[in-house]
Design a protein around this motif. Sequence first.
Motif, PDB file in Angstrom:
ATOM      1  N   GLU A  45      40.237  10.642 -23.664  1.00 24.27           N
ATOM      2  CA  GLU A  45      40.348  11.107 -22.288  1.00 24.27           C
ATOM      3  C   GLU A  45      41.636  11.913 -22.182  1.00 24.27           C
ATOM      4  N   MET A  46      41.662  12.796 -21.205  1.00 28.19           N
ATOM      5  CA  MET A  46      42.830  13.649 -21.012  1.00 28.19           C
ATOM      6  C   MET A  46      43.830  12.938 -20.104  1.00 28.19           C
ATOM      7  N   ALA A  47      45.066  12.900 -20.513  1.00 32.23           N
ATOM      8  CA  ALA A  47      46.145  12.315 -19.714  1.00 32.23           C
ATOM      9  C   ALA A  47      47.364  13.201 -19.883  1.00 32.23           C
ATOM     10  N   LEU A  69      43.407   8.525 -27.230  1.00 37.21           N
ATOM     11  CA  LEU A  69      42.332   7.685 -27.740  1.00 37.21           C
ATOM     12  C   LEU A  69      42.177   6.464 -26.847  1.00 37.21           C
ATOM     13  N   VAL A  70      40.933   6.204 -26.434  1.00 29.67           N
ATOM     14  CA  VAL A  70      40.646   5.069 -25.567  1.00 29.67           C
ATOM     15  C   VAL A  70      39.540   4.254 -26.209  1.00 29.67           C
ATOM     16  N   TYR A  71      39.759   2.957 -26.347  1.00 31.90           N
ATOM     17  CA  TYR A  71      38.746   2.062 -26.878  1.00 31.90           C
ATOM     18  C   TYR A  71      37.903   1.567 -25.714  1.00 31.90           C
ATOM     19  N   ARG A  72      36.662   2.001 -25.645  1.00 33.52           N
ATOM     20  CA  ARG A  72      35.780   1.623 -24.546  1.00 33.52           C
ATOM     21  C   ARG A  72      35.067   0.306 -24.807  1.00 33.52           C
ATOM     22  N   ILE A  73      34.989  -0.099 -26.051  1.00 29.87           N
ATOM     23  CA  ILE A  73      34.264  -1.305 -26.401  1.00 29.87           C
ATOM     24  C   ILE A  73      35.266  -2.438 -26.496  1.00 29.87           C
TER      25      ILE A  73
END
Length: 168
Positions: A70-72, A78-82
């Motif tokens: 995601e953009m920040a 990097l984002v861990y969605r699980i």
Amino acid sequence: MFASLARIPWLAPHHLATIIGAIGDPCRFRSVDAVKRYLNIAPRPMPQTGDLDANGRPVQIWRFPANSYEMANGQKRLVYRIPGRQEVRKVGYLAFENLMMGQKRHPDDPFVHFYTALRATHKDRTRKLGRIRWKVVAKLVGAVYHCWKSRTPYDPAIMTTRMQVAMA
């Protein structure tokens, strides 16, 4: 027991401590697969594809958990969605990088043999390094879990035998 696991040449002590800390009490898990699912380093089933195999059963595809970005502040992050233990995934990634860099210094290590055997089976597929990485990390977590649960010292000869059985 911890000292015997510290004999894995490419695994730093703080990496080992992170894995052991994430597992916690090993008796709360029924199997090593439950530990891998808890730590989010095991493949998960995707929805069925609608295809049937030769026996007429629905085809189930397994894949490793995907991460997303995601953009920040104008940068990709990097984002861990699980769900799972992010620190173990990060430690696993770093431990695998240490294995790849030090494989020539420790050619007799069972994890190095496992990695080279997996690389040989996927030599024509350039995008399979991620799967190879998580298979090696899953083997590492399995070894730590078994040693931790049974309170036995780590033995590279036993790991070599187990990995040869897994590759067959």
